[in-house]
Enzyme design. Structure first.
Site, PDB file in Angstrom:
ATOM      1  N   HIS A 166      -9.707   0.360   4.870  1.00 55.33           N
ATOM      2  CA  HIS A 166      -8.553   0.597   5.440  1.00 55.33           C
ATOM      3  C   HIS A 166      -8.481   2.160   6.859  1.00 55.33           C
ATOM      4  O   HIS A 166      -9.559   3.369   5.959  1.00 55.33           O
ATOM      5  CB  HIS A 166      -7.566   1.736   4.937  1.00 55.33           C
ATOM      6  CG  HIS A 166      -5.584   1.386   4.921  1.00 55.33           C
ATOM      7  ND1 HIS A 166      -5.548   2.649   5.509  1.00 55.33           N
ATOM      8  CD2 HIS A 166      -5.046   0.470   5.133  1.00 55.33           C
ATOM      9  CE1 HIS A 166      -4.298   2.102   6.504  1.00 55.33           C
ATOM     10  NE2 HIS A 166      -3.840   0.899   5.664  1.00 55.33           N
ATOM     11  N   ASN A 219       0.822  -0.992   0.017  1.00 57.99           N
ATOM     12  CA  ASN A 219      -0.560  -0.116   0.362  1.00 57.99           C
ATOM     13  C   ASN A 219       1.096   1.175   0.153  1.00 57.99           C
ATOM     14  O   ASN A 219       1.364   1.459   1.233  1.00 57.99           O
ATOM     15  CB  ASN A 219      -1.092  -0.292   1.355  1.00 57.99           C
ATOM     16  CG  ASN A 219      -1.878   1.567   1.484  1.00 57.99           C
ATOM     17  OD1 ASN A 219      -1.817   2.056   0.538  1.00 57.99           O
ATOM     18  ND2 ASN A 219      -2.351   1.211   2.534  1.00 57.99           N
ATOM     19  N   SER A 232       3.016  -2.519  10.559  1.00 62.99           N
ATOM     20  CA  SER A 232       4.239  -2.806  10.592  1.00 62.99           C
ATOM     21  C   SER A 232       4.698  -4.111  10.277  1.00 62.99           C
ATOM     22  O   SER A 232       6.514  -4.582  11.012  1.00 62.99           O
ATOM     23  CB  SER A 232       5.017  -2.554  12.201  1.00 62.99           C
ATOM     24  OG  SER A 232       4.526  -0.689  12.115  1.00 62.99           O
ATOM     25  N   GLU A 243      -4.958  -5.349  10.363  1.00 64.59           N
ATOM     26  CA  GLU A 243      -4.235  -3.777  10.790  1.00 64.59           C
ATOM     27  C   GLU A 243      -4.797  -3.300  12.030  1.00 64.59           C
ATOM     28  O   GLU A 243      -5.842  -2.726  12.284  1.00 64.59           O
ATOM     29  CB  GLU A 243      -4.119  -3.299   9.493  1.00 64.59           C
ATOM     30  CG  GLU A 243      -4.639  -4.108   7.833  1.00 64.59           C
ATOM     31  CD  GLU A 243      -3.840  -2.634   7.853  1.00 64.59           C
ATOM     32  OE1 GLU A 243      -2.508  -2.765   6.339  1.00 64.59           O
ATOM     33  OE2 GLU A 243      -4.059  -2.081   6.693  1.00 64.59           O
ATOM     34  N   LYS A 296      -0.404   4.330  -0.140  1.00 58.53           N
ATOM     35  CA  LYS A 296      -0.991   5.189   0.392  1.00 58.53           C
ATOM     36  C   LYS A 296      -0.467   6.354  -0.256  1.00 58.53           C
ATOM     37  O   LYS A 296      -0.664   6.829  -1.383  1.00 58.53           O
ATOM     38  CB  LYS A 296      -0.057   5.613   1.984  1.00 58.53           C
ATOM     39  CG  LYS A 296      -0.112   4.275   2.636  1.00 58.53           C
ATOM     40  CD  LYS A 296      -0.094   4.481   4.403  1.00 58.53           C
ATOM     41  CE  LYS A 296       0.351   2.602   4.404  1.00 58.53           C
ATOM     42  NZ  LYS A 296      -0.269   3.421   6.011  1.00 58.53           N
ATOM     43  N   GLU A 345      -6.750   4.323   7.965  1.00 66.72           N
ATOM     44  CA  GLU A 345      -6.674   5.929   7.316  1.00 66.72           C
ATOM     45  C   GLU A 345      -7.759   6.270   6.896  1.00 66.72           C
ATOM     46  O   GLU A 345      -7.877   7.500   6.788  1.00 66.72           O
ATOM     47  CB  GLU A 345      -5.188   5.875   6.785  1.00 66.72           C
ATOM     48  CG  GLU A 345      -3.650   6.320   7.599  1.00 66.72           C
ATOM     49  CD  GLU A 345      -2.976   5.071   6.806  1.00 66.72           C
ATOM     50  OE1 GLU A 345      -2.596   5.333   5.346  1.00 66.72           O
ATOM     51  OE2 GLU A 345      -2.074   4.770   7.481  1.00 66.72           O
ATOM     52  N   GLY A 360       2.004   2.123  10.635  1.00 64.52           N
ATOM     53  CA  GLY A 360       3.138   2.619  10.587  1.00 64.52           C
ATOM     54  C   GLY A 360       4.006   3.398  11.800  1.00 64.52           C
ATOM     55  O   GLY A 360       4.572   4.575  11.963  1.00 64.52           O
TER      56      GLY A 360
HETATM   57  P1  PGA Z   1       2.756  -0.104   7.655  1.00 63.56           P
HETATM   58  O1  PGA Z   1       1.215  -0.150   6.949  1.00 63.56           O
HETATM   59  O2  PGA Z   1       2.897  -1.638   7.185  1.00 63.56           O
HETATM   60  O3  PGA Z   1       3.146   1.267   7.401  1.00 63.56           O
HETATM   61  O4  PGA Z   1       2.022  -0.685   9.335  1.00 63.56           O
HETATM   62  C1  PGA Z   1       0.321  -0.984   6.955  1.00 63.56           C
HETATM   63  C2  PGA Z   1      -0.765  -1.105   6.148  1.00 63.56           C
HETATM   64  O5  PGA Z   1      -1.336   1.073   6.474  1.00 63.56           O
HETATM   65  O6  PGA Z   1      -1.478  -0.846   5.303  1.00 63.56           O
END
Ligand code: PGA
Length: 236
Positions: free
Chosen positions: A91, A7, A196, A160, A9, A93, A166
Site C-alpha cells: 500500500h 481499508n 477517492s 492506486e 487504515k 502509505e 485520500g
Molecule cells: P481513499 O483510500 O479511498 O481514502 O482514497 C484508498 C486506499 O488508500 O486504499
C-alpha cells in the site's frame, strides 16, 4: 462480480469494527449479494467474526515471520488465531509514509505467498510521475513488480495512484482504463482501482473495462455508505 474492499487504515475501534463487520455480514446475507467483500480493520480489532463466505477479514499489514523478536509487529501466529488468510501488501502509505522499500515488500510478498495467503498487492505512481505521462507512469508501476511473482494464483492487484488516495481527487476514467489495460495485458489478474472512490462514482468506475472492483478508504468507513457502495455494484 465486483470485488469491494474496505481499508480502515488507522480508523475504527474494536467495538465499532465489530458492529461494522456484523452489519456488512447481515447486509450481504439478507440481500443475497454475491460481491466479494474484504474488510481490512486494524490489527487490534481482529476477532473471531462469523461471516458469510463472500465476506473476508484481512490484515492491513504483518511482518514476514511466523513469530519472533520484531517489536511492534505481528506475524502469522497472531493472524492464525483469528483465521486471517488475506493481507494487503505494498500500500502506498506503507511505501511512502512508513518507508517500506521494494526489497522489503518483495520479501513480505514471498513469505505470505509461501503461506498461501490471498494477497492484495498495491501499486501506483506519485503526482510528479503522473504529470510526466503514461509511459513514465507505467515504467514506475512496473518497477513496483520487481521481485514479485505475479503468477501467484491467490493474487489480486490494486492500482492506486498516490495523488488520488485520500485527496478527494479521483483519477479520470481515461486515466484508469489506460493504466488498467496496460497492466492487465502483462499480468492477467483481478485488478481493483483505489483512490477517492465514493458512493457516487463507484459504479461507474467498477463498470470500466479492466476494472474488477475497488479498494476504498475514506468513503468506506461509514457503514451506511459502505452498504450503499456494495448495493451500487452488486449486479456488475
Ligand atoms: P481513499 O483510500 O479511498 O481514502 O482514497 C484508498 C486506499 O488508500 O486504499
Amino acid at each position: 462480480m465486483a470485488i469491494i474492499a474496505s481499508n480502515f487504515k488507522t480508523n475504527h475501534t474494536r467495538k465499532s469494527t465489530a458492529s461494522f463487520v456484523n452489519e456488512v455480514n447481515e447486509f450481504l446475507k439478507s440481500n443475497d449479494i454475491s460481491n466479494e467483500v474484504i474488510v481490512f480493520p486494524t490489527a487490534t480489532s481482529f476477532d473471531e467474526f462469523e461471516t458469510v463466505s463472500n465476506l473476508t477479514i484481512g490484515a492491513q499489514n504483518a511482518y514476514a515471520a511466523e513469530k519472533g523478536s520484531y517489536t511492534g509487529e505481528i506475524g502469522t501466529v497472531q493472524l492464525d488465531e483469528f483465521g486471517i488468510k488475506t493481507i494487503l501488501i505494498g500500500h502506498s502509505e506503507r511505501r511512502h509514509v512508513l518507508g517500506e522499500s521494494q526489497d522489503e515488500i518483495a520479501k513480505k510478498y514471498d513469505f505470505y505467498m509461501s503461506k498461501g495467503y490471498k494477497i492484495i498487492y498495491c501499486i501506483g505512481e506519485p503526482l510528479e510521475v503522473k504529470e510526466s505521462g503514461l509511459d513514465k507512469t507505467l515504467e514506475y508501476v512496473y518497477e513496483q513488480f520487481e521481485g514479485i511473482d505475479t503468477n501467484y494464483e491467490n493474487l489480486i492487484l490494486a492500482y492506486e495512484p498516490v495523488w488520488a488516495i485520500g485527496t478527494g481527487v479521483t483519477a479520470t476514467n481515461d486515466d484508469i482504463t489506460n493504466v488498467h489495460s496496460a497492466i492487465k495485458s502483462r499480468i492477467p489478474k483481478p485488478l481493483l482501482y483505489g483512490g477517492s472512490v465514493k458512493v457516487a462514482n463507484v459504479r461507474e468506475i467498477c463498470a470500466l473495462d479492466g476494472v474488477d472492483g475497488a479498494l476504498i478508504g475514506t468513503a468506506s468507513w461509514i457503514i451506511e455508505d459502505f452498504k450503499q457502495i456494495i448495493e451500487n455494484t452488486k449486479d456488475l
